[in-house]
Design a protein around this motif. Structure first.
Motif, PDB file in Angstrom:
ATOM      1  N   ARG A   1     -14.213  24.799  36.899  1.00 31.90           N
ATOM      2  CA  ARG A   1     -13.847  23.556  37.591  1.00 31.90           C
ATOM      3  C   ARG A   1     -12.366  23.218  37.415  1.00 31.90           C
ATOM      4  N   GLU A   2     -11.874  22.474  38.359  1.00 30.08           N
ATOM      5  CA  GLU A   2     -10.463  22.127  38.500  1.00 30.08           C
ATOM      6  C   GLU A   2      -9.704  23.314  39.099  1.00 30.08           C
ATOM      7  N   SER A   3      -9.913  24.521  38.582  1.00 30.71           N
ATOM      8  CA  SER A   3      -9.235  25.697  39.159  1.00 30.71           C
ATOM      9  C   SER A   3      -9.917  26.179  40.430  1.00 30.71           C
TER      10      SER A   3
ATOM     11  N   GLY B   1     -11.353  24.289  42.725  1.00 31.89           N
ATOM     12  CA  GLY B   1     -11.379  23.272  43.777  1.00 31.89           C
ATOM     13  C   GLY B   1     -12.358  22.148  43.519  1.00 31.89           C
ATOM     14  N   ASN B   2     -13.208  22.292  42.520  1.00 33.13           N
ATOM     15  CA  ASN B   2     -14.149  21.224  42.161  1.00 33.13           C
ATOM     16  C   ASN B   2     -13.513  20.328  41.097  1.00 33.13           C
ATOM     17  N   SER B   3     -13.110  19.146  41.515  1.00 29.55           N
ATOM     18  CA  SER B   3     -12.444  18.223  40.598  1.00 29.55           C
ATOM     19  C   SER B   3     -13.459  17.534  39.701  1.00 29.55           C
ATOM     20  N   ILE B   4     -12.992  17.098  38.536  1.00 29.00           N
ATOM     21  CA  ILE B   4     -13.815  16.300  37.619  1.00 29.00           C
ATOM     22  C   ILE B   4     -13.416  14.848  37.819  1.00 29.00           C
ATOM     23  N   ASP B   5     -14.338  14.060  38.386  1.00 29.45           N
ATOM     24  CA  ASP B   5     -14.016  12.705  38.841  1.00 29.45           C
ATOM     25  C   ASP B   5     -14.743  11.605  38.086  1.00 29.45           C
TER      26      ASP B   5
ATOM     27  N   LYS C   1     -15.131  23.010  31.827  1.00 28.52           N
ATOM     28  CA  LYS C   1     -15.007  23.718  33.107  1.00 28.52           C
ATOM     29  C   LYS C   1     -16.361  24.062  33.711  1.00 28.52           C
TER      30      LYS C   1
ATOM     31  N   HIS D   1     -19.137  17.257  39.667  1.00 23.07           N
ATOM     32  CA  HIS D   1     -17.882  16.507  39.563  1.00 23.07           C
ATOM     33  C   HIS D   1     -17.838  15.550  38.361  1.00 23.07           C
TER      34      HIS D   1
ATOM     35  N   TYR E   1      -8.026  14.763  33.038  1.00 21.01           N
ATOM     36  CA  TYR E   1      -8.446  15.113  34.396  1.00 21.01           C
ATOM     37  C   TYR E   1      -8.063  14.074  35.438  1.00 21.01           C
TER      38      TYR E   1
ATOM     39  N   HIS F   1     -15.703   4.950  37.946  1.00 25.23           N
ATOM     40  CA  HIS F   1     -15.619   6.366  37.584  1.00 25.23           C
ATOM     41  C   HIS F   1     -16.190   6.672  36.200  1.00 25.23           C
TER      42      HIS F   1
END
Length: 498
Positions: A224-226, A228-232, A277, A291, A326, A334
């Motif tokens: 994740r993050e790399s 395209g799936n953001s941690i929101d 991740k 996410h 993040y 959030h």
């Protein structure tokens, strides 16, 4: 007479004689039928009462949850379990000759069942005899946990013996149940060196966390993050079980569940089980799983005693770190409850989770603590004690209730005018007041909040939000003016700027 087998009457006499004379009389514990049930089961099965009480405290904080099972399908005050790695419910049923349905809901027989299983395990570990030294019960306690993970079983036994060494107390149904501090260095046997081998595998993302990996079948490996799936989001959970039990459950390939982090109630210890991740299976909603970061907090939704200040602070520090790392906004849109996830069927962390306090810690709001040892104004009627271990700091003040104005006033400096959340801290005991008045001087006049000092001891309790003027004044007072019996206690207060 056994070394640890004191009759209830003699024990009460010794408690009066040996406890320190520190203001409040040392006979202030008022044990009821629940405490006596533990003592009787201990005598019946030759299990030290310290072991029986501490195991129950670690598992359930002496609550039976009205027959509802834990996350590990454990029942009652002794967490008699029915799961693939723990068959203590079935074993207790066999040993007592009672149906499992009775052991699930009958408090007396549930405690007897736990004692019977502990005694049987002790015999298996000690050549058919019951250990005579408290220190020799460690391995038995670890095995009673029924945890498939040896490291989790060790942590479970460590927690039990920590409770024995430090003592514990609660008020249940208006009566005290407690363990007096009993110094003991346990003989850990085969569990002695387990942790050393685990440390070599430690790769947590969060500095200071322990690393125990969840089963690879209980989460989805990702980047994740790399990718395209953001941690929101950060999602807040309650374990509905013990810390070590939750860790073991996430390691069990059959559970199909995990979270990134688990936090212990007693001291805020953090174990990471899924790397940030990767996608933990915790939210019950795949998009939110993808996410979010999931944080499990040891305890039960129905019991506020699990949500300690140490846990809040450890969790808030972790969540702040995650938000900073993040780019997650530090707000309630959030940082959410499991119950707020779309489609959620869970209620955690529930109504006892103090979101105002938690968010103030995350955002590092200004907070000001005022202990009874600071500037104050009080009559000679207010005594000083350090007897109750749930106190804040070194001591607290106490007085008999009277129908007259004689408050213990705290001199407080409010740095700037505005709204403040006010929290109170007191030790709890069945002999304390159930309707103690706390008087707060606000910009619109004095306001009184009544607090039950028989409950919720040893933690910050939210009293409300009040508008306070700037300056130094006697802003908070604990009044003796109440018709309810029992000592009125003045310990500590906290202001959190809004």
């Amino acid at each position: 007479m056994r070394k640890w087998g004191i009759s209830v009457l003699l024990f009460s006499m010794l408690l009066f004689i040996l406890s320190p004379a520190t203001g409040i009389a040392s006979d202030q514990f008022h044990p009821g039928s629940l405490y006596n049930t533990f003592r009787q089961a201990a005598d019946e099965f030759k299990v030290p009462s310290e072991i029986l009480l501490a195991v129950s405290y670690v598992e359930t904080r002496w609550q039976d949850h009205k027959g509802q099972p834990s996350q590990l399908n454990g029942y009652g005050l002794m967490h008699l379990a029915d799961n693939p790695s723990n068959q203590s419910l079935k074993e207790a049923s066999r040993l007592l000759g009672l149906p499992e349905s009775t052991l699930k809901k009958n408090i007396k027989h549930n405690i007897r069942g736990g004692a019977a299983v502990l005694a049987e395990l002790a015999k298996e570990n000690n050549g058919g005899t019951i250990p005579q030294n408290l220190a020799d019960w460690y391995v038995t306690v670890a095995e009673y946990s029924g945890l498939s993970s040896e490291i989790a079983a060790k942590w479970y036994a460590d927690e039990v013996f920590k409770v024995i060494n430090e003592g514990a107390q609660r008020v249940i149904d208006g009566k005290d149940i407690f363990i007096l501090p009993t110094p003991v260095t346990p003989h850990k046997g085969k569990y002695e060196n387990i942790e050393k081998s685990m440390d070599k595998q430690a790769t947590p993302d969060y500095p200071g966390a322990r690393w125990i990996p969840a089963s690879s079948t209980n989460y989805t490996a990702a980047n994740r993050e790399s990718d395209g799936n953001s941690i929101d989001y950060v999602i807040i959970h309650t374990t509905e079980g013990s810390y070590s039990g939750t860790i073991s459950w996430f390691q069990n390939p059959a559970s199909n569940v995990s979270a990134h982090y688990v936090i212990r109630s007693s001291d805020g210890e953090i174990t990471q089980m899924v790397q940030n991740k990767d996608i933990a299976w915790h939210a019950g909603n795949w998009n939110y799983n993808v996410h979010s970061i999931g944080i499990e907090h040891e305890g039960y939704v129905s019991d506020p005693a699990w949500y300690t200040d140490a846990m809040y602070r450890a969790s808030a520090n972790l969540t702040r770190w995650l938000c900073d790392r993040y780019g997650i906004p530090k707000n309630r849109n959030h940082i959410i409850a499991h119950s707020e996830v779309p489609g959620a069927t869970h209620t955690d962390p529930g109504p006892h989770w103090d979101w105002n306090y938690y968010m103030s810690l995350i955002n590092q709001s200004e907070e000001y603590v005022f202990d009874n040892t600071g500037p104050h104004m009080a009559s000679d009627a207010w005594g000083t004690s350090s007897w109750n271990s749930q106190k804040y700091g070194s001591n607290y003040r106490f007085a008999d209730p009277v129908l007259a104005s004689d408050p213990f006033w705290y001199q407080i400096t409010v740095p700037s005018a505005g709204n403040y959340d006010v929290y109170g801290w007191w030790p709890a005991n069945s002999g304390y007041n159930s309707r103690a008045p706390v008087v707060i001087k606000t910009t619109s006049g004095y306001q009184t909040v009544y607090v039950n000092q028989q409950l919720n001891g040893g933690k910050w309790n939210y009293l409300g939000r009040f508008n306070l003027a700037q300056g130094t004044d006697y802003f908070i007072g604990v009044s003796r003016w109440t018709s309810s019996p029992g000592y009125v206690v003045a310990d500590a207060f906290k202001l959190v700027k809004q």
